[in-house]
Design a protein around this motif. Structure first.
Motif, PDB file in Angstrom:
ATOM      1  N   SER A 232      11.473  11.890  -8.088  1.00  0.00           N
ATOM      2  CA  SER A 232      10.657  10.824  -8.644  1.00  0.00           C
ATOM      3  C   SER A 232       9.891  10.109  -7.515  1.00  0.00           C
ATOM      4  CB  SER A 232      11.622   9.907  -9.398  1.00  0.00           C
ATOM      5  OG  SER A 232      11.116   8.646  -9.492  1.00  0.00           O
ATOM      6  N   GLY A 233       8.623   9.811  -7.766  1.00  0.00           N
ATOM      7  CA  GLY A 233       7.813   9.098  -6.776  1.00  0.00           C
ATOM      8  C   GLY A 233       7.066   9.995  -5.795  1.00  0.00           C
ATOM      9  N   CYS A 234       7.129  11.329  -6.002  1.00  0.00           N
ATOM     10  CA  CYS A 234       6.476  12.213  -5.027  1.00  0.00           C
ATOM     11  C   CYS A 234       5.014  12.501  -5.401  1.00  0.00           C
ATOM     12  CB  CYS A 234       7.260  13.502  -4.830  1.00  0.00           C
ATOM     13  SG  CYS A 234       7.279  14.553  -6.262  1.00  0.00           S
TER      14      CYS A 234
ATOM     15  N   THR B 133       0.831  -1.194   0.000  1.00  0.00           N
ATOM     16  CA  THR B 133       0.000   0.000   0.000  1.00  0.00           C
ATOM     17  C   THR B 133       0.875   1.258   0.000  1.00  0.00           C
ATOM     18  OG1 THR B 133      -1.770  -1.171   1.092  1.00  0.00           O
ATOM     19  CG2 THR B 133      -1.763   1.213   1.326  1.00  0.00           C
ATOM     20  N   THR B 134       0.592   2.150  -0.947  1.00  0.00           N
ATOM     21  CA  THR B 134       1.385   3.376  -1.062  1.00  0.00           C
ATOM     22  C   THR B 134       0.509   4.599  -0.862  1.00  0.00           C
ATOM     23  OG1 THR B 134       2.600   2.281  -2.827  1.00  0.00           O
ATOM     24  CG2 THR B 134       3.001   4.632  -2.575  1.00  0.00           C
ATOM     25  N   LYS B 135       0.942   5.466   0.052  1.00  0.00           N
ATOM     26  CA  LYS B 135       0.268   6.760   0.148  1.00  0.00           C
ATOM     27  C   LYS B 135       0.979   7.690  -0.821  1.00  0.00           C
ATOM     28  CE  LYS B 135      -1.796   8.883   4.006  1.00  0.00           C
ATOM     29  NZ  LYS B 135      -1.719   9.563   5.309  1.00  0.00           N
ATOM     30  N   ALA B 136       0.420   7.817  -2.016  1.00  0.00           N
ATOM     31  CA  ALA B 136       1.080   8.597  -3.064  1.00  0.00           C
ATOM     32  C   ALA B 136       0.940  10.090  -2.803  1.00  0.00           C
ATOM     33  CB  ALA B 136       0.503   8.240  -4.432  1.00  0.00           C
ATOM     34  N   LEU B 137      -0.202  10.506  -2.257  1.00  0.00           N
ATOM     35  CA  LEU B 137      -0.411  11.932  -1.949  1.00  0.00           C
ATOM     36  C   LEU B 137      -1.038  12.050  -0.571  1.00  0.00           C
ATOM     37  CD1 LEU B 137      -1.935  13.169  -5.342  1.00  0.00           C
ATOM     38  CD2 LEU B 137       0.380  13.610  -4.519  1.00  0.00           C
TER      39      LEU B 137
ATOM     40  N   LYS C  43       3.683  13.429  -8.603  1.00  0.00           N
ATOM     41  CA  LYS C  43       3.399  14.440  -9.632  1.00  0.00           C
ATOM     42  C   LYS C  43       2.431  13.909 -10.693  1.00  0.00           C
ATOM     43  CE  LYS C  43       7.811  14.779 -10.762  1.00  0.00           C
ATOM     44  NZ  LYS C  43       8.428  13.777  -9.851  1.00  0.00           N
ATOM     45  N   SER C  44       2.750  12.722 -11.226  1.00  0.00           N
ATOM     46  CA  SER C  44       1.862  12.157 -12.257  1.00  0.00           C
ATOM     47  C   SER C  44       0.496  11.829 -11.673  1.00  0.00           C
ATOM     48  CB  SER C  44       2.468  10.893 -12.860  1.00  0.00           C
ATOM     49  OG  SER C  44       3.690  11.200 -13.487  1.00  0.00           O
ATOM     50  N   THR C  45       0.490  11.408 -10.415  1.00  0.00           N
ATOM     51  CA  THR C  45      -0.789  11.091  -9.771  1.00  0.00           C
ATOM     52  C   THR C  45      -1.680  12.341  -9.720  1.00  0.00           C
ATOM     53  OG1 THR C  45       0.276   9.359  -8.477  1.00  0.00           O
ATOM     54  CG2 THR C  45      -1.836  10.155  -7.659  1.00  0.00           C
TER      55      THR C  45
ATOM     56  N   LEU D  25      -1.681  14.847 -11.841  1.00  0.00           N
ATOM     57  CA  LEU D  25      -2.203  15.100 -13.188  1.00  0.00           C
ATOM     58  C   LEU D  25      -3.315  14.115 -13.543  1.00  0.00           C
ATOM     59  CD1 LEU D  25       0.816  16.041 -15.499  1.00  0.00           C
ATOM     60  CD2 LEU D  25      -0.585  17.486 -14.053  1.00  0.00           C
ATOM     61  N   ARG D  26      -3.115  12.840 -13.150  1.00  0.00           N
ATOM     62  CA  ARG D  26      -4.126  11.826 -13.489  1.00  0.00           C
ATOM     63  C   ARG D  26      -5.436  12.064 -12.733  1.00  0.00           C
ATOM     64  NH1 ARG D  26      -0.505   7.210 -12.069  1.00  0.00           N
ATOM     65  NH2 ARG D  26      -2.102   5.686 -12.613  1.00  0.00           N
ATOM     66  N   LEU D  27      -5.315  12.610 -11.527  1.00  0.00           N
ATOM     67  CA  LEU D  27      -6.534  12.951 -10.779  1.00  0.00           C
ATOM     68  C   LEU D  27      -7.276  14.108 -11.471  1.00  0.00           C
ATOM     69  CD1 LEU D  27      -4.992  12.730  -7.207  1.00  0.00           C
ATOM     70  CD2 LEU D  27      -7.022  11.456  -7.935  1.00  0.00           C
TER      71      LEU D  27
END
Ligand code: ADP
Ligand code: MG
Length: 246
Positions: A43-45, A20-24, A47-49, A51-53
């Motif tokens: 990387s991994g902080c 389980t990852t808490k991405a944000l 950012k893409s998440t 944008l995808r939201l």
């Protein structure tokens, strides 16, 4: 149209707790009409998440996203995404790739596509296939495929990340021109501090594990900006310090 990202937490759940990852974690910011925002961080902080939201291809675990006071629910042509790798159909010519992505077909559509192809300097290549283009050219085609739908929010995920230094600077000008003409919201992920400061009104600096906003920097320099000026250097130093890149 104002974009509001309100107390967003995004957790990706895997097969067990370890996955389980808490991405944000509790990410909030808002963007006014016509603003150019850059998001920068290791990387991994997340950012893409983010944008995808905003694109509506992911849903937040907690919090909400609003565009023009309406909740974002799923993808829509008013939010256009451009990825790092050009996403073109290899079996279609440049012109047909651009045509394919828009609603207007026929003569009117073709004229509009041709105008945009000309705008990014690719008229001589409109009958070429993606395999015949350089990385920079292909990325220009990806861009106009999104532009042609006139999105209100432009989402760019490291769009210039694979280009050499010269194409990169050219494309930065191209993006700024696009933004000037349409004045939509631009949200660009980059890991280039100079690019972020050169292009945007505000820079969101993020930190990882879990992804959080560390600070938001205002870039109050007039356009066109001078990368060699003292003001620019000061902002660059400040951003690098916040990123722990001293
Ligand atoms: P960035 O773009 O800043 O490099 P991402 O938004 O891609 O970061 O990812 C943030 C974190 O979330 C990373 O730890 C990544 O591994 C994780 N993550 C992203 N997408 C998924 C997914 N679909 N499933 C599981 N974990 C994911
Ligand atoms: Mg990413």
């Amino acid at each position: 149209m104002k974009l509001e990202v309100k107390s967003i937490t995004k957790i990706f759940t895997g097969s067990d707790v370890k996955n389980t990852t808490k991405a944000l974690d509790n990410v909030s910011f808002s963007v006014e009409d016509g603003e150019f925002i850059s998001i920068i961080g290791p990387s991994g902080c997340g950012k893409s998440t983010i944008l995808r939201l905003i694109a509506g291809i992911l849903e937040p675990t907690e919090g909400e996203l609003l565009l023009g006071e309406k909740p974002i629910e799923g993808p829509d042509k008013n939010r256009g995404m451009v990825f790092q790798k050009p996403t073109l159909f290899p079996w279609l010519t440049v012109e047909d790739n651009v045509m394919f992505s828009q609603n207007i077909q026929g003569k009117k559509g073709r004229e509009k596509a041709e105008r945009l192809i000309e705008m990014v300097g690719l008229s001589d290549f409109k009958k070429s296939y993606p395999s015949q283009l350089s990385g920079g050219m292909a990325q220009r085609v990806s861009l106009i495929r999104t532009v042609i739908n006139r999105p209100e929010v432009f989402l760019l995920d490291e769009p210039l990340g694979q280009l050499d230094a010269f194409s990169r600077i050219n494309m930065q000008e191209e993006l700024l021109r696009l933004w000037n003409e349409n004045h939509h919201i631009m949200i660009m992920v980059t890991h280039d501090v100079d690019e972020a400061i050169y292009m945007s009104n505000r820079v969101i600096i993020m930190e990882p594990r879990p992804g959080r906003i560390k600070r938001i920097m205002d870039i109050d320099l007039p356009y066109p900006r001078n990368r060699l000026s003292d003001e620019f250097s000061n902002l660059r130093n400040e951003a690098m310090k916040s990123l722990g890149m001293e």
